[in-house]
Design an enzyme around this catalytic site. Sequence first.
Site, PDB file in Angstrom:
ATOM      1  N   CYS A 114       1.849 -33.814 -11.367  1.00  0.00           N
ATOM      2  CA  CYS A 114       3.312 -33.899 -11.518  1.00  0.00           C
ATOM      3  C   CYS A 114       4.006 -34.359 -10.237  1.00  0.00           C
ATOM      4  O   CYS A 114       5.147 -34.823 -10.282  1.00  0.00           O
ATOM      5  CB  CYS A 114       3.878 -32.556 -11.965  1.00  0.00           C
ATOM      6  SG  CYS A 114       3.217 -32.044 -13.553  1.00  0.00           S
ATOM      7  N   HIS A 251      11.616 -33.049 -10.411  1.00  0.00           N
ATOM      8  CA  HIS A 251      10.608 -33.045 -11.476  1.00  0.00           C
ATOM      9  C   HIS A 251      11.122 -32.153 -12.596  1.00  0.00           C
ATOM     10  O   HIS A 251      11.673 -31.080 -12.355  1.00  0.00           O
ATOM     11  CB  HIS A 251       9.284 -32.516 -10.928  1.00  0.00           C
ATOM     12  CG  HIS A 251       8.253 -32.298 -11.984  1.00  0.00           C
ATOM     13  ND1 HIS A 251       7.972 -33.243 -12.946  1.00  0.00           N
ATOM     14  CD2 HIS A 251       7.446 -31.233 -12.249  1.00  0.00           C
ATOM     15  CE1 HIS A 251       7.029 -32.776 -13.747  1.00  0.00           C
ATOM     16  NE2 HIS A 251       6.697 -31.562 -13.349  1.00  0.00           N
ATOM     17  N   ASN A 281       8.187 -32.040 -20.149  1.00  0.00           N
ATOM     18  CA  ASN A 281       7.539 -32.303 -18.855  1.00  0.00           C
ATOM     19  C   ASN A 281       6.643 -33.532 -19.012  1.00  0.00           C
ATOM     20  O   ASN A 281       5.606 -33.465 -19.664  1.00  0.00           O
ATOM     21  CB  ASN A 281       6.726 -31.064 -18.451  1.00  0.00           C
ATOM     22  CG  ASN A 281       6.069 -31.216 -17.089  1.00  0.00           C
ATOM     23  OD1 ASN A 281       5.989 -32.321 -16.546  1.00  0.00           O
ATOM     24  ND2 ASN A 281       5.586 -30.113 -16.560  1.00  0.00           N
TER      25      ASN A 281
HETATM   26  O1  UT7 Z   1       4.815 -29.634 -14.071  1.00  0.00           O
HETATM   27  C1  UT7 Z   1       4.002 -28.815 -13.314  1.00  0.00           C
HETATM   28  C2  UT7 Z   1       4.688 -27.621 -12.955  1.00  0.00           C
HETATM   29  N1  UT7 Z   1       4.855 -26.789 -14.112  1.00  0.00           N
HETATM   30  C3  UT7 Z   1       5.530 -25.698 -13.998  1.00  0.00           C
HETATM   31  O2  UT7 Z   1       6.014 -25.451 -12.931  1.00  0.00           O
HETATM   32  C4  UT7 Z   1       5.629 -24.786 -15.179  1.00  0.00           C
HETATM   33  C5  UT7 Z   1       5.905 -23.412 -14.650  1.00  0.00           C
HETATM   34  N2  UT7 Z   1       6.006 -22.360 -15.650  1.00  0.00           N
HETATM   35  C6  UT7 Z   1       6.951 -22.297 -16.602  1.00  0.00           C
HETATM   36  O3  UT7 Z   1       7.719 -23.219 -16.798  1.00  0.00           O
HETATM   37  C7  UT7 Z   1       7.074 -21.017 -17.388  1.00  0.00           C
HETATM   38  O4  UT7 Z   1       6.252 -20.043 -16.783  1.00  0.00           O
HETATM   39  C8  UT7 Z   1       6.704 -21.153 -18.882  1.00  0.00           C
HETATM   40  C9  UT7 Z   1       7.780 -21.932 -19.622  1.00  0.00           C
HETATM   41  C10 UT7 Z   1       5.367 -21.858 -18.989  1.00  0.00           C
HETATM   42  C11 UT7 Z   1       6.606 -19.769 -19.511  1.00  0.00           C
HETATM   43  O5  UT7 Z   1       7.782 -19.014 -19.296  1.00  0.00           O
HETATM   44  P1  UT7 Z   1       7.700 -17.507 -18.765  1.00  0.00           P
HETATM   45  O6  UT7 Z   1       9.051 -16.980 -18.781  1.00  0.00           O
HETATM   46  O7  UT7 Z   1       6.977 -17.542 -17.448  1.00  0.00           O
HETATM   47  O8  UT7 Z   1       6.843 -16.798 -19.890  1.00  0.00           O
HETATM   48  P2  UT7 Z   1       5.440 -16.041 -19.767  1.00  0.00           P
HETATM   49  O9  UT7 Z   1       4.356 -17.016 -19.480  1.00  0.00           O
HETATM   50  O10 UT7 Z   1       5.587 -14.870 -18.862  1.00  0.00           O
HETATM   51  O11 UT7 Z   1       5.267 -15.527 -21.247  1.00  0.00           O
HETATM   52  C12 UT7 Z   1       6.159 -14.566 -21.821  1.00  0.00           C
HETATM   53  C13 UT7 Z   1       5.701 -14.269 -23.216  1.00  0.00           C
HETATM   54  C14 UT7 Z   1       4.214 -13.946 -23.332  1.00  0.00           C
HETATM   55  O12 UT7 Z   1       4.072 -12.916 -24.312  1.00  0.00           O
HETATM   56  P3  UT7 Z   1       3.852 -11.380 -23.860  1.00  0.00           P
HETATM   57  O13 UT7 Z   1       2.597 -11.382 -23.049  1.00  0.00           O
HETATM   58  O14 UT7 Z   1       5.071 -11.039 -23.050  1.00  0.00           O
HETATM   59  O15 UT7 Z   1       3.761 -10.670 -25.164  1.00  0.00           O
HETATM   60  C15 UT7 Z   1       3.605 -15.205 -23.871  1.00  0.00           C
HETATM   61  O16 UT7 Z   1       2.429 -14.972 -24.619  1.00  0.00           O
HETATM   62  O17 UT7 Z   1       5.921 -15.412 -24.058  1.00  0.00           O
HETATM   63  C16 UT7 Z   1       4.698 -15.703 -24.787  1.00  0.00           C
HETATM   64  N3  UT7 Z   1       4.643 -17.130 -25.063  1.00  0.00           N
HETATM   65  C17 UT7 Z   1       5.262 -17.702 -26.112  1.00  0.00           C
HETATM   66  N4  UT7 Z   1       5.984 -17.178 -27.110  1.00  0.00           N
HETATM   67  C18 UT7 Z   1       6.500 -18.025 -28.029  1.00  0.00           C
HETATM   68  C19 UT7 Z   1       4.044 -18.113 -24.340  1.00  0.00           C
HETATM   69  N5  UT7 Z   1       4.258 -19.309 -24.910  1.00  0.00           N
HETATM   70  C20 UT7 Z   1       5.005 -19.076 -26.019  1.00  0.00           C
HETATM   71  C21 UT7 Z   1       5.556 -19.912 -27.001  1.00  0.00           C
HETATM   72  N6  UT7 Z   1       6.290 -19.341 -27.981  1.00  0.00           N
HETATM   73  N7  UT7 Z   1       5.387 -21.262 -27.004  1.00  0.00           N
END
Ligand code: UT7
Length: 324
Positions: A114, A251, A281
């Site tokens: 990225c 980005h 992304n």
């Molecule tokens: O381009 C390279 C750089 N990329 C990045 O910098 C991406 C960085 N990360 C992010 O953008 C975010 O961390 C995400 C968008 C990927 C995720 O957001 P988050 O607020 O960090 O969520 P999380 O990973 O802590 O997940 C929260 C919950 C989890 O469930 P539990 O464990 O709390 O029950 C996940 O399993 O959301 C769940 N989850 C989803 N739920 C519905 C993960 N993906 C999904 C989904 N739909 N698509």
Amino acid sequence: MTLRAVVEGVGHYLPDRVVPNSEFEKSLDTSDEWIRTRSGIERRHFAADDETTSDLAVHAARAALENAGLNIDDIDGILVATSTPDLTFPSVATMVQRDLGMTRGFGFDVQAVCAGFIYALTNANALILAGQAKRLLVIGAETFSRIMDWTDRSTCVLFGDGAGAVVLCAQEGDGTNADRGILSADLNSDGRYREMLYVDGGVSTSGSAGKLRMQGNPLFRQAVEKLTSTADTALEKIGMQGSDVDWIVPHQANIRIIQGTAKKMGVPMDRVIVTVQDHGNTSAASIPLALSVGVSEGRIKPGDIVLSEAIGGGLAWGAVVLRW
Ligand code: UT7
């Protein structure tokens, strides 16, 4: 007199197929509401089955050349930032050369995921300042849809396909921040963070392309901290600070990362170009896509100070400051 690498043209291309968040609700335990609130993404474009990264890159390159009022015979070299090449080799850049009818000069790919466009732009700047080239096409092009695990809701809803390009031209400046062109850059990588974002296949391991794997939450925390620090470093190198920046063109991974970084830099969101809602992304393509959108909407104007920053797999991250 000081040599500067100045952006003289910008363009982009997005594949026709637009996929709204609701599409994923049919096959995954996810929702439009979760994707919007956690990432800011509303839709993304996916390439057609017969459309490759070089196809997208060629469209974007043509648009950038037209915008610059130049043709391919004016170009000395092509740099393509991509992690999703058509083939393991040759480079996407040489395929773009062929398709644009360029029979002189050089082409090569830059792989920094990225952060790829920041790395490519910094390399292109160095080539121009070293007198190796007068005019370069710098392209970010990706087909991340090809490395998605469609059963993994934590990744496949986040990425999209697309390409953006700039034409970078050598120009004389007076060596001050009043010059147009690239004024400063800062590049970083740290392989200790490899597990946070990688693809689980490759030529010398599985022999296949593999699928993207990401630890989203730890990466999120690294992103805001590292993007702010690289942006500050790039600005400090030329005695600037956040208040000197007309536009942050970041980005586009997550609206919350974009907002968090802008806030830490003291730059209000009305001075940030945001396209993540429409593109998702697109990895190395996201910054040139956002630059092109910002210019075509009449927001980024000649003379504006633009700061771009990106982070991705590696981890690799960096920032570029330029006067448009
Ligand atoms: O381009 C390279 C750089 N990329 C990045 O910098 C991406 C960085 N990360 C992010 O953008 C975010 O961390 C995400 C968008 C990927 C995720 O957001 P988050 O607020 O960090 O969520 P999380 O990973 O802590 O997940 C929260 C919950 C989890 O469930 P539990 O464990 O709390 O029950 C996940 O399993 O959301 C769940 N989850 C989803 N739920 C519905 C993960 N993906 C999904 C989904 N739909 N698509």
